[in-house]
Each structure stands twice: as C-alpha cells, then as structure tokens.
Write a protein that holds these residues in place. Structure first.
Motif, PDB file in Angstrom:
ATOM      1  N   SER A 188       0.844  -1.095  -0.220  1.00 53.09           N
ATOM      2  CA  SER A 188       0.080   0.091  -0.007  1.00 53.09           C
ATOM      3  C   SER A 188       0.854   1.155   0.001  1.00 53.09           C
ATOM      4  N   SER A 189       2.109   1.108   0.796  1.00 54.42           N
ATOM      5  CA  SER A 189       2.875   2.418   0.927  1.00 54.42           C
ATOM      6  C   SER A 189       3.417   2.749  -0.799  1.00 54.42           C
ATOM      7  N   TRP A 192       0.744   4.321  -2.730  1.00 52.57           N
ATOM      8  CA  TRP A 192       0.582   5.862  -2.442  1.00 52.57           C
ATOM      9  C   TRP A 192       1.818   6.391  -2.970  1.00 52.57           C
ATOM     10  N   LEU A 222      -0.160  12.224  -0.326  1.00 52.49           N
ATOM     11  CA  LEU A 222       0.168  10.849  -0.564  1.00 52.49           C
ATOM     12  C   LEU A 222       1.381  10.454  -0.095  1.00 52.49           C
ATOM     13  N   LEU A 225       1.430   9.649   3.648  1.00 49.60           N
ATOM     14  CA  LEU A 225       0.462   8.575   3.798  1.00 49.60           C
ATOM     15  C   LEU A 225       1.475   7.384   3.595  1.00 49.60           C
ATOM     16  N   ARG A 231      -4.073   3.703   8.257  1.00 50.19           N
ATOM     17  CA  ARG A 231      -5.257   3.224   7.599  1.00 50.19           C
ATOM     18  C   ARG A 231      -6.678   3.522   7.936  1.00 50.19           C
ATOM     19  N   VAL A 236      -4.780   9.112   8.151  1.00 47.04           N
ATOM     20  CA  VAL A 236      -4.998   9.904   6.905  1.00 47.04           C
ATOM     21  C   VAL A 236      -5.083  11.435   6.906  1.00 47.04           C
ATOM     22  N   LEU A 496     -11.707   0.053   4.738  1.00 48.34           N
ATOM     23  CA  LEU A 496     -10.864   0.560   3.502  1.00 48.34           C
ATOM     24  C   LEU A 496     -11.464   2.058   3.236  1.00 48.34           C
ATOM     25  N   ARG A 499      -8.934   5.201   3.265  1.00 50.45           N
ATOM     26  CA  ARG A 499      -7.884   5.137   2.106  1.00 50.45           C
ATOM     27  C   ARG A 499      -8.692   5.251   0.641  1.00 50.45           C
ATOM     28  N   ALA A 503      -7.969   8.016  -2.142  1.00 49.63           N
ATOM     29  CA  ALA A 503      -7.580   7.730  -3.271  1.00 49.63           C
ATOM     30  C   ALA A 503      -8.550   8.225  -4.457  1.00 49.63           C
TER      31      ALA A 503
END
Length: 610
Positions: A188-189, A192, A222, A225, A231, A236, A496, A499, A503
């Motif tokens: 996920s990192s 981002w 981003l 994050l 998460r 965030v 979720l 995030r 996004a």
C-alpha cells in the motif's frame, strides 16, 4: 565506657527536654546518625485542600511539615522521652494508636488537610511516536545532499519536470533510511508513493498555477501517507502534519549522522567529500575549455546547466537548498521512525437508543424526499414553470440554488459521520436499521448532488465556464463519489473507507489537472460565442498558456488582443511545461499583432470565430 556515654547522652537529652523545642524540624545533632541521613523523596505530590499551595513530600520540609522517619525520629515527645529508644528500654514511649503514613504530614501540626494530586498525564504523542532511529547512513546523507543541491539549482524558475526530478532523491532518501532501520515498505505504501509521482505529472503537462498547486499538495499528502502507513481517519488526516513535526528532530538526527561520519574510522565521510570536490573541479575546468572551443557544445551546455543568477538570486536559491535539505531529512526520518497516527483516532461514541437515534434521521430523510420531488417537478417541466413560479430565468434559477445544495451535501456528510459513531449496535436489528436509514439518506443525497450539477450545467450553458464554476462542479461531483463510497462501506464494511476516499480525491485532482481546465474554459466560451452569445475577452486574456491553442482560433484583432496578455516566458527546459512549449510554438509561427485592444477587451464581442 558505654555506661558513661549513655549517661552523658541521657543527661544531654534531659537538658534538651527541659527547654522545649518549637514544633517543626529539629536540628540534626552532631555525631549522630541523623546528620548523614537524607530524606527519601515521596512519589506523590501533596497540596493543601482549598488552596493553591503545593509541596513536594520529599523536596524539603517546611516549618510545620517534619519529614517522618528521619531527623525527627530522635526528637523527644511531650514527656521528654526520646522517640528512638529501644522497645525494651524503660524510657520507651507508648505505642501509638495508629501508625503515621509517610506520605502525609501531621494533621495536628497546623490543622490543614492535605490531598494527593494525581500524576501528570504523559504527552499525547508518547504512545504513538516511535523510538529515535540510529543516525542516518551514508546513502541517506548523500540523497539528502543531492536533494538540497537540486532544490537550489532547479526550483528557482518554476515547476515543471523539476518537480519529478526532485521526487527521485527524496524517494531514495526514504528508501535508504527505511532499509537501515529494518523496515520493509508495504504494498500500500508503494502504491501511495506511485500515486504521488503520478500527480507530479500535472505540472509537467499544464501551465495553470491553480491545478498545479493542487496537484503538488495532493502529492505531498500521498507521500506522507506512504511514509506513515496510516489506515484510519486519524492517520490519513494527520499524516501530512507528521512531516512538519519531524523537521526539527530530523535536522538534529542528520547532524548526528554527519558528526559520526566525520570523526574518522571506517564510516568517515572525508574521502567521499574529497572525491566529489575533485570531480567538480575537473568538470568545471574541462567543461569551460570545451565550451570555449566549440559554440555548439557551449549552447548545449548552457541549455542543460541551470543559470544561477547573481545578486538577489543567490540568497533565494540558498533558501531553496536549505528547504530541500530539511524536507529530505524529514522524509528520511519519518521513513525510519514513523509516528503511528492511527493510535490517536477516537473510539466509537456512546450508542444511542433506536428511537433517539432514528427519529431525527428519518425526519431528515422525509425532508430530502420532499425536496427531491419538487426538484423533479421543476427541472423536468422546463423554463416556463420556473418563470411562472418565481419570475427567474432558467439560468438564474439554476445559479441561485447551487451553492445551497453544495453546502447541504457537505453538511450531510458531517451528519452521516456523527450518526455512524453514535448508532445503536446491540444486534442484527440495529445494524439493519442503521443501514436502512443511512442508506436512504445517501441515496437521496445523490439526487441532491445530481440536481446541483444539473443547475450549474444549465447556468454554464448560458454564460460559459469560469475557473470558479468549473472548480465547484468538480467538487460537487467528487462529493457524489464520496457518497457512493459510503454506500459501499455500508454493504462491504468501512475498513477501507478512509483510504478509498483519499484515493478518489487523488484521482480527481489528477484528472482535473490533466484535463487542462483553462483550455476547457476557453473552448466553452468560444462555443457559447459561436452560438450567438457575447464573449468576455477580458476574462479569457487572463488565462494561462493552456488556453493558447483554443484562443488561436479567433479572428484578428480578437486573437491578438486575447493572446497579448498571456505570458509565455522563456524558461529553462526543466521549468517548461508541455503547454508552455506548445504555446511558444504557436506564438512563434503566428506572432501577436499590434492592435488597439482597450475597447475590445471591455465591450461585448459578437460572434467572430473561425
């Protein structure tokens, strides 16, 4: 011998008893064990009840607060008997009725009641802040130094490709620092981080400042994050704040790394610095000789090497270099020891009863349903109904209610967030009730969003696009996407959702920037002009280079008057966007003519578009 000593001691104590000492702390007697004894600090803090006077229990005794168990242990009581006499001695005092506690003074001394203060709470970030990382390694320091150098050389002329170039050493500094700290990036990192790099394509593509600034800020969010790995909502929202708070600690951390590598030994930084210095000298000397020998090579070298202005430009570039160094160290420090902002998130609120929770929301649903019914009747039946009901034109009616509907959408999101925290959750029936009530509210809010977008579309069809109109429409559409995500979270779970919302915002900013808003505005106004409506040429002349291809379609003298005010300056290759390059080609092929434009820019322009 011992009897004589005891007799002298007894006579001395008897003499002391004849002259009563004032109540308080007795002076330690020379030669006694009390002279060397130090009072033990008490763990708690005492405060006089009803007053603001506070005393530490072991910080030093007051005149009416003798510390127990030390110097006053040898003080005689009221009968003159020493308090420290052995229990089998004939002079031993009677046993007290209740033992005294060492953490409270004698209440009979001054009649004041003491209360124990609670311990001070720990700082709010102690529970979420990681341990300080080890000093940065050589690779991290080199990446930070490269970032500082490029910031000073490339950032002084604007943003374009240089934003992407600077992102590379920043990412390298974060990577090296995380690897040194034993941290491996999550998928996920990495996603981002890739999204942040994609957002930096907006300044490469567009010349307009407002979508460029929005894209750079979104890319920074981003990136923050990606470094923190947050998460939840708290993480965030607070991740960008973590980078700002890490600057001071990061500078100290970087200085420690430099000192460690300039103190000699295997990690000495001296050989590398000497090597870099020799390389720079060689490049400057031979590059200057080759540039003097061949003009083509000199032109190539001049286009590649940044032009560092003298005078006032040097302090500005030094400031940019320091700013780049601080940003690189903050990014690397956060990658090595990120703050876990997710731990600061609020827990679920106190669950309300079904009636208490559902009654206001059901009434709100009914109000939304009534508004939607009225909107359907008005917007579908056309302009005649609007003019007959309130005397407004269709476009005026659409503009009048857009801002109220936009605010209503934002307020609905706030209501939903509060309602979720205090929703009843005692069983399946409560979950079904929450989904039904909030789901209906979300669906009705989507209709409100569609009505607001339709209103602004009618208004823009009459009067054309502007930056404000386009921005608020894009904002309203994104709010509709957020409502859809909330509906999906009610069905599939909200894990979720934070995030997903972030996004969606990043995708919206990227699409908005790559669409070249100024170009859309110019094309929309030219289309309305072609349809027979007037043209605000003064507004169009204030757009960026993105609008040059559309305004090039105008006839003279409108074309020259519109393009004359649009600045397309000569900039280095790293500070020139693709829109600027395209506009420069157009203006070079068809230069702007010298026409009197004062009346043209202020009067209404009638259709004259090629």
């Amino acid at each position: 011998m011992s009897d004589g000593v005891e007799g002298n001691e007894g006579r001395r104590r008897t003499g002391d008893a004849a002259v009563p000492e004032p109540q308080g702390v007795p002076e330690p007697r020379p030669g006694g064990p009390e002279a060397a004894a130090e009072p033990e600090p008490a763990p708690a803090t005492l405060v006089k009840a009803g007053t603001a006077d506070r005393t530490e229990a072991g910080a030093g005794a007051k005149a009416d607060e003798p510390p127990t168990g030390h110097a006053d242990a040898a003080a005689p009581d009221a009968s003159g008997t020493p308090a420290d006499a052995p229990p089998d001695s004939p002079n031993a005092p009677d046993a007290p009725d209740a033992p005294e506690t060492p953490d409270a003074p004698d209440a009979e001394s001054d009649g004041i009641r003491y209360e124990r203060l609670p311990d001070a709470p720990p700082p709010i970030l102690d529970g979420v802040r990681a341990k300080p990382p080890v000093p940065p390694g050589l690779a991290t320091l080199v990446a930070a130094a490269v970032t500082a150098l490029l910031s000073g050389l490339l950032l002084g002329d604007g943003l374009a490709v240089n934003a992407l170039i600077l992102a590379l050493p920043l990412a390298a500094a974060a990577w090296f620092a995380a690897r040194q700290a034993g941290r491996r990036p999550r998928r996920s990192s990495l996603c981002w981080g890739a999204g942040g790099l994609a957002l930096l394509a907006v300044p490469v593509w567009s010349d307009a400042e407002w979508p460029t600034l929005l894209a750079v800020l979104a890319a920074a969010g981003l990136g923050a994050l990606a470094l923190h790995g947050s998460r939840k909502w708290a993480g965030v929202l607070l991740a960008p704040l973590g980078l700002a708070l890490a600057v001071r600690r990061a500078l100290v951390w970087g200085w420690r790394g430099v000192r460690e590598r300039t103190a000699g030994g295997e990690k000495d930084l001296g050989p590398l610095l000497r090597s870099v210095l020799v390389a720079v000298v060689l490049l400057v000397v031979f590059g200057g000789l080759f540039a003097a020998a061949d003009q083509a090579f000199a032109d190539l070298l001049g286009s590649l090497v940044p032009d560092v202005d003298g005078g006032s430009g040097v302090p500005w570039r030094l400031f940019l270099a320091v700013l780049g160094l601080a940003a690189a160290l903050a990014v690397a420090h956060t990658a090595a020891a990120p703050t876990r902002w997710d731990g600061l998130g609020p827990g679920p609120g106190r669950a309300r009863g079904r009636v208490e929770w559902a009654l206001p929301l059901v009434l709100l649903d009914l109000l939304f349903a009534a508004f939607v019914a009225v909107q359907a009747a008005v917007l579908l039946r056309g302009e005649d109904v609007v003019r007959a009901s309130n005397g407004l034109t269709y476009s005026e009616y659409a503009r009048e209610g857009f801002w109220q509907l936009l605010f209503a959408t934002v307020l609905t999101l706030a209501v939903i967030s509060v309602a979720v925290r205090v929703a009843p959750r005692s069983g399946p029936r409560d979950r079904l009730l929450v989904r039904a009530v909030l789901g209906a509210l979300c669906l009705l809010t989507l209709v409100v969003v569609a009505s607001a977008v339709r209103r602004m579309d009618l208004y823009m069809g009459e009067y054309g696009l502007t930056r404000l109109r386009l921005s608020v429409v894009a904002m309203e559409v994104w709010l509709g996407v957020v409502i859809l995500l909330i509906l999906a979270a009610g069905v599939f779970g909200a894990r979720l959702l934070p995030r997903a919302v972030l996004a969606s915002a990043a995708v919206a900013v990227l699409a908005f920037g790559l669409a070249s808003p100024d170009k859309l505005i110019a094309e929309s106004n030219l289309d309305t002009h072609r349809a027979g409506r007037t043209l605000d040429l003064g507004y169009l002349s204030g757009l960026s280079a993105d609008a040059v291809p559309a305004l090039d379609r105008l006839d003279e003298p409108l074309r020259s008057c519109a393009l004359r005010s649009i600045a397309v300056p000569e900039a280095p290759w790293y500070a020139t966007s693709l829109s600027q390059a395209r506009a420069h080609e157009i203006l070079t092929a068809r230069p702007v003519r010298d026409h009197p434009c004062r009346d043209i820019l202020t009067d209404d322009i009638y259709p004259s578009v090629r």
